[in-house]
Scaffold this motif. Structure first.
Motif, mmCIF file in Angstrom:
data_model
loop_
_atom_site.group_PDB
_atom_site.id
_atom_site.type_symbol
_atom_site.label_atom_id
_atom_site.label_comp_id
_atom_site.label_asym_id
_atom_site.label_seq_id
_atom_site.Cartn_x
_atom_site.Cartn_y
_atom_site.Cartn_z
ATOM 1 N N LEU A 28 0.839 -1.202 0.000
ATOM 2 C CA LEU A 28 0.000 0.000 0.000
ATOM 3 C C LEU A 28 0.870 1.246 0.000
ATOM 4 O O LEU A 28 0.637 2.199 -0.747
ATOM 5 N N ASN A 29 1.923 1.198 0.828
ATOM 6 C CA ASN A 29 2.860 2.328 0.881
ATOM 7 C C ASN A 29 3.488 2.571 -0.474
ATOM 8 O O ASN A 29 3.632 3.703 -0.914
ATOM 9 N N TRP A 30 3.874 1.458 -1.100
ATOM 10 C CA TRP A 30 4.530 1.552 -2.403
ATOM 11 C C TRP A 30 3.602 2.229 -3.402
ATOM 12 O O TRP A 30 3.984 3.176 -4.085
ATOM 13 N N TYR A 31 2.347 1.741 -3.465
ATOM 14 C CA TYR A 31 1.409 2.313 -4.422
ATOM 15 C C TYR A 31 1.126 3.781 -4.104
ATOM 16 O O TYR A 31 1.013 4.616 -5.004
ATOM 17 N N GLN A 32 1.053 4.073 -2.806
ATOM 18 C CA GLN A 32 0.786 5.450 -2.413
ATOM 19 C C GLN A 32 1.927 6.360 -2.856
ATOM 20 O O GLN A 32 1.706 7.446 -3.388
ATOM 21 N N LYS A 33 3.156 5.842 -2.656
ATOM 22 C CA LYS A 33 4.334 6.626 -3.043
ATOM 23 C C LYS A 33 4.322 6.891 -4.551
ATOM 24 O O LYS A 33 4.533 8.019 -5.000
ATOM 25 N N GLN A 34 4.065 5.845 -5.346
ATOM 26 C CA GLN A 34 4.034 6.019 -6.802
ATOM 27 C C GLN A 34 2.955 7.015 -7.190
ATOM 28 O O GLN A 34 3.131 7.830 -8.083
ATOM 29 N N PHE A 35 1.829 6.926 -6.480
ATOM 30 C CA PHE A 35 0.713 7.802 -6.838
ATOM 31 C C PHE A 35 1.066 9.257 -6.559
ATOM 32 O O PHE A 35 0.867 10.131 -7.387
ATOM 33 N N MET A 36 1.638 9.497 -5.365
ATOM 34 C CA MET A 36 1.931 10.881 -4.988
ATOM 35 C C MET A 36 3.091 11.448 -5.804
ATOM 36 O O MET A 36 3.066 12.594 -6.227
ATOM 37 N N GLN A 37 4.133 10.620 -6.013
ATOM 38 C CA GLN A 37 5.339 11.160 -6.652
ATOM 39 C C GLN A 37 5.265 11.212 -8.168
ATOM 40 O O GLN A 37 5.820 12.108 -8.791
ATOM 41 N N LEU A 38 4.594 10.235 -8.765
ATOM 42 C CA LEU A 38 4.582 10.171 -10.226
ATOM 43 C C LEU A 38 3.201 10.448 -10.805
ATOM 44 O O LEU A 38 3.016 11.340 -11.625
ATOM 45 N N ALA A 39 2.213 9.654 -10.358
ATOM 46 C CA ALA A 39 0.909 9.715 -11.015
ATOM 47 C C ALA A 39 0.272 11.094 -10.885
ATOM 48 O O ALA A 39 -0.200 11.668 -11.867
ATOM 49 N N LEU A 40 0.294 11.641 -9.655
ATOM 50 C CA LEU A 40 -0.431 12.896 -9.439
ATOM 51 C C LEU A 40 0.129 14.053 -10.266
ATOM 52 O O LEU A 40 -0.616 14.702 -11.009
ATOM 53 N N PRO A 41 1.463 14.305 -10.166
ATOM 54 C CA PRO A 41 1.994 15.364 -11.051
ATOM 55 C C PRO A 41 1.799 15.034 -12.515
ATOM 56 O O PRO A 41 1.531 15.925 -13.325
ATOM 57 N N GLY A 42 1.901 13.751 -12.859
ATOM 58 C CA GLY A 42 1.693 13.330 -14.247
ATOM 59 C C GLY A 42 0.289 13.655 -14.721
ATOM 60 O O GLY A 42 0.088 14.198 -15.808
ATOM 61 N N ILE A 43 -0.702 13.345 -13.882
ATOM 62 C CA ILE A 43 -2.095 13.623 -14.229
ATOM 63 C C ILE A 43 -2.282 15.120 -14.446
ATOM 64 O O ILE A 43 -2.908 15.562 -15.410
ATOM 65 N N GLY A 44 -1.685 15.919 -13.538
ATOM 66 C CA GLY A 44 -1.817 17.376 -13.646
ATOM 67 C C GLY A 44 -1.318 17.877 -14.985
ATOM 68 O O GLY A 44 -2.056 18.533 -15.733
ATOM 69 N N GLN A 45 -0.081 17.534 -15.320
ATOM 70 C CA GLN A 45 0.503 18.001 -16.583
ATOM 71 C C GLN A 45 -0.292 17.492 -17.780
ATOM 72 O O GLN A 45 -0.530 18.220 -18.741
ATOM 73 N N THR A 46 -0.698 16.227 -17.697
ATOM 74 C CA THR A 46 -1.422 15.631 -18.820
ATOM 75 C C THR A 46 -2.734 16.372 -19.060
ATOM 76 O O THR A 46 -3.075 16.718 -20.191
ATOM 77 N N LEU A 47 -3.460 16.644 -17.977
ATOM 78 C CA LEU A 47 -4.756 17.321 -18.128
ATOM 79 C C LEU A 47 -4.595 18.742 -18.652
ATOM 80 O O LEU A 47 -5.356 19.189 -19.514
ATOM 81 N N LEU A 48 -3.586 19.455 -18.144
ATOM 82 C CA LEU A 48 -3.358 20.827 -18.608
ATOM 83 C C LEU A 48 -3.117 20.851 -20.113
ATOM 84 O O LEU A 48 -3.745 21.612 -20.849
ATOM 85 N N LEU A 49 -2.205 19.972 -20.542
ATOM 86 C CA LEU A 49 -1.899 19.924 -21.975
ATOM 87 C C LEU A 49 -3.126 19.537 -22.787
ATOM 88 O O LEU A 49 -3.398 20.096 -23.847
ATOM 89 N N THR A 50 -3.871 18.568 -22.258
ATOM 90 C CA THR A 50 -5.038 18.090 -22.983
ATOM 91 C C THR A 50 -6.045 19.209 -23.200
ATOM 92 O O THR A 50 -6.568 19.386 -24.300
ATOM 93 N N GLN A 51 -6.327 19.971 -22.135
ATOM 94 C CA GLN A 51 -7.345 21.023 -22.259
ATOM 95 C C GLN A 51 -6.912 22.074 -23.275
ATOM 96 O O GLN A 51 -7.709 22.533 -24.086
#
Lengths: 498, 286
Positions: free
Chosen positions: A292-315
């Protein structure tokens, strides 16, 4: 008078269309300050000049290699689309099952390149990898779209049948014949897309046109790159001359022989891949807390900023796509330009939609420097080329009154308002596609989800790659749902491109 | 059921090649367009030397080369330092056989666009901090691993925090093109590629210049799977090594491009393994 008023209310979705359009434009403006779109000072002159020279001196040495790449490009696309169409049609009749809907949504939510990267781990560089990478997402696409087409058909023929008629016969004799023309036209359109997908799979190593194209482009052999691109454009432009329904069985048989030879693989890695490679060590060891910690870490460090940038570019890319589409579609429409201009316009739209976004992005990178800007423009140009082409085709079925205005007035006050709902519907369909594609712009040094996924594959951290792909797919499904809501709100007909 | 059938058919379609061919690949790092042509000559040479049919298959990325090696699609590969370490960790018993003469002391150049005003020096150029920076391919030893190691070592931060932007050009030639055009201000490039392109006149010294060279490290090598002897007969691995070391034809060596091949062992790459672990890209549980 009251009747007229109610009719107006019924048909006037114009206000809602305007509202939604405005909302997206405002949203894009709000994205600008946060999106990574700086312009760097650069002197691209030398490189651009070489590209231009290459474009005007196309050249290719190895004709045999070129033909075999062309062969595998077409073979992958043909076989994958044929199989996907049959399977999709079957599944479309089961679309009321939730499981089928989930399957369709999740398979098409992952980009072909990512499917390719996944299957490459299992089947190596083989024909299987290439076929599956196109087949799997296309099954999802066909299932959904065929189901929607079938849904729109009239139920009256079915009601004339005896209640004892088996369900299958009902479908085969009432719904399928009605939908056939639309299904055929959509499948044809998708075949063009599959050719593009097939070519692009060459970027990750399958022996299609993209393989040589990427190499030539990367090495700065712009004459060779130009030759390949021109051949690819001609392939796309000539589809309507050689893709005849009656010849398809012959083509399919030939395609099987055109598939590339693959080196044999020792053992099967399928099981190892799904039971071990894609899970972090903590999961394999049953340490659920650590996992769970591992997934949480990946989510916070990679997925979340990734989602942000991806959505901004997409819009941003979405709104720019819309603008460019409105600017470019008239050049492909018989109602708006003369024959000669239209030929040029159609060619231009073909080049726009058939040039791989990655190449556009690289050229723009040299011009603007590394940032989200080249990505936004590349995505917008590519997708606008595609939507403009479809809209131009759609506009040609409209009938004009004898006293219809001409020139700009016709564009602004007749055609554009009439195609606008269709335009918006298509734009929303492409929304999820743009999202998917914005994820593969890692070369620009912008950390979209695709950048992290690509890094995870390169570092052979398949657990990370798998997790991020799932996140990307979920984001896609979410955007897809949202876009369906908006289409419903705008009372946009669920009409299909093609 | 239907899906299983489909998968089976697809699999059958893909297993048309022979199993007893000895297949090799090479990471695509330079002049990729001629790889096929050049490595087919190497395949012909090896076929004559080894007495089995030898085939070359081209790949697009470092990770594809490693995967093909793991999946036994290829039994021999021309790897970079890092990709070789990765591949050998995945295939028990596999060995580094030979490296290029130059690979015993390979280098990475840090290059910069002249508009940055940065000057060449013997010491690590701390002035690159704050600029935009591009690596080569993410899995490259000379384009990623070593430069990242020295950046962390000298500036005590990860590249993402050192530079205003970090890109991965994907290829050494593109790194040069991007720094030359000014798209990125600074970059890291394989010294062999730099020197080749400089000699070919593709580099404009007025636009892009070398700032610093890393200390020497071991790089490219031939690695073979551990089960080669079992499959192709006793002593096969030794035969392959001998064939590689005896490659004297200038034309063949130019494929790599190397002066000659010298013996190598897994231990030679311990420094690469350590560096990889130090910056966390070889860490399985990261």
């Amino acid at each position: 008078m009251p009747a007229e008023k109610s009719a107006q209310r019924q048909f006037s979705s114009g206000r809602r269309l305007a509202f939604v359009s405005l909302l997206f434009v405002i949203c894009a403006f709000c994205c600008v300050p946060f999106a990574d779109i700086a312009i760097a000072q650069s002197e691209p002159g030398r490189e651009l000049l070489r590209m231009l020279q290459g474009l005007f001196s196309p050249h290719w040495q190895d004709i045999g290699g070129l033909l075999s790449a062309l062969g595998s490009t077409v073979a992958f696309a043909l076989l994958a689309v044929a199989l996907a169409a049959v399977l999709g049609l079957g599944l479309a009749f089961l679309f009321h099952w939730r499981l089928v809907r989930i399957f369709a949504a999740s398979t098409r939510a992952v980009h072909e390149i990512f499917w390719g990267l996944i299957f490459m781990q299992i089947y190596g560089l083989s024909a299987t990898t290439g076929l599956l990478a196109i087949l799997i997402p296309y099954i999802g696409i066909f299932t959904k779209v065929y189901a929607e087409i079938i849904q729109q058909q009239s139920r009256i023929p079915a009601s004339t049948l005896s209640p004892q008629t088996p369900l299958l016969s009902r479908y085969l004799y009432t719904l399928l014949p009605q939908s056939w023309a639309q299904i055929q036209s959509y499948t044809r359109y998708r075949f063009e897309c599959a050719l593009r997908s097939s070519a692009i799979l060459g970027f990750i190593g399958l022996p299609t046109l993209g393989f040589h194209l990427e190499t030539a482009f990367k090495q700065g052999d712009y004459s060779e790159a130009a030759a390949l691109l021109l051949i690819f454009y001609m392939l796309i432009a000539s589809i309507k001359y050689w893709l005849k329904v009656r010849l398809i069985p012959v083509y399919l048989i030939v395609a099987v022989f055109l598939l590339p030879d693959s080196p044999a693989m020792g053992g099967s890695y399928f099981w190892q891949f799904i039971s071990q490679d894609i899970w972090p060590r903590a999961v394999l060891e049953g340490q659920w807390g650590d996992a769970l910690n591992w997934y949480q870490k990946q989510f916070m460090q990679l997925a979340l900023p990734g989602i942000g940038q991806t959505l901004l570019l997409t819009q941003l890319a979405l709104v720019l796509t819309g603008l460019l589409t409105l600017l470019f579609y008239p050049w492909g429409s018989r109602l708006l330009v003369g024959k000669k201009l239209r030929l040029g316009g159609a060619g231009f739209l073909l080049v726009m939609r058939s040039t791989p976004e990655m190449m556009l992005a690289f050229i723009l990178l040299l011009v603007f420097g590394p940032s989200g800007l080249p990505a936004v423009i590349a995505l917008a140009v590519h997708n606008a080329g595609l939507i403009a082409y479809l809209i131009a085709r759609y506009s040609e079925v409209l009938t004009l009154p004898p006293d219809a205005p001409r020139g700009f007035n016709r564009y602004f006050y007749n055609i554009t308002p009439r195609i606008y709902p269709q335009f918006l519907a298509l734009l929303f369909y492409r929304w999820e596609v743009i999202l998917r594609e914005s994820a593969i712009m890692g070369i620009l040094g912008i950390s979209t989800l695709g950048f992290y996924i690509d890094s995870a594959f390169e570092d052979m951290h398949f657990d990370k790659a798998f997790f991020l792909i799932v996140i990307t797919a979920l984001l896609n499904v979410l955007v897809d749902m949202l876009s369906r809501r908006i289409r419903q709100y705008c009372q946009l007909q669920e009409q299909q491109p093609g | 059921m239907f899906k299983k059938l489909l998968a089976a058919t697809l699999l059958l379609a893909s297993f048309s090649a022979l199993a007893d061919t000895f297949t090799f690949t090479a990471i695509p790092d330079e002049d990729e367009a001629r790889l096929q042509e050049r490595f087919n000559k190497v395949a012909t040479y090896l076929t004559a030397q080894l007495g089995v049919e030898v085939k070359y298959i081209p790949v697009k990325s470092y990770v594809a080369a490693v995967t093909a090696f793991r999946n036994d699609q290829v039994q021999l590969a021309w790897f970079g330092g890092l990709s070789g370490v990765r591949a050998r960790r995945l295939v028990p018993g596999s060995e580094a056989l030979a490296q290029g003469y130059e690979d015993q002391f390979f280098k990475t150049y840090i290059i910069a666009n002249t508009s940055t005003g940065l000057k060449a020096s013997d010491k690590f150029p701390v002035g690159i901090a704050g600029k935009t920076f591009t690596f080569g391919s993410k899995g490259s030893t000379s384009g990623r691993l070593m430069p990242e190691y020295y950046i962390r070592e000298n500036l005590h931060k990860v590249p993402q925090d050192v530079f205003s932007r970090v890109g991965f050009s994907g290829d050494h030639s593109r790194t040069i093109a991007q720094v030359q055009s000014g798209a990125y201000q600074v970059g890291a490039v394989n010294y062999k590629v730099w020197e080749t392109e400089l000699a070919e006149g593709k580099v404009d010294p007025a636009k892009v210049t070398v700032l610093w060279s890393t200390p020497a490290y071991p790089d490219y090598q031939w690695s073979i799977r551990g089960d080669a002897d079992k499959r192709y007969g006793k002593g096969f691995t030794a035969k392959v090594r001998a064939a590689l070391l005896n490659m004297k034809d200038k034309d063949l060596l130019a494929s790599f491009p190397r002066e000659s091949f010298v013996p190598a062992s897994n231990n030679d790459y311990a420094p690469i393994e350590k560096t990889g672990a130090a910056i966390g890209i070889l860490d399985d549980n990261d």
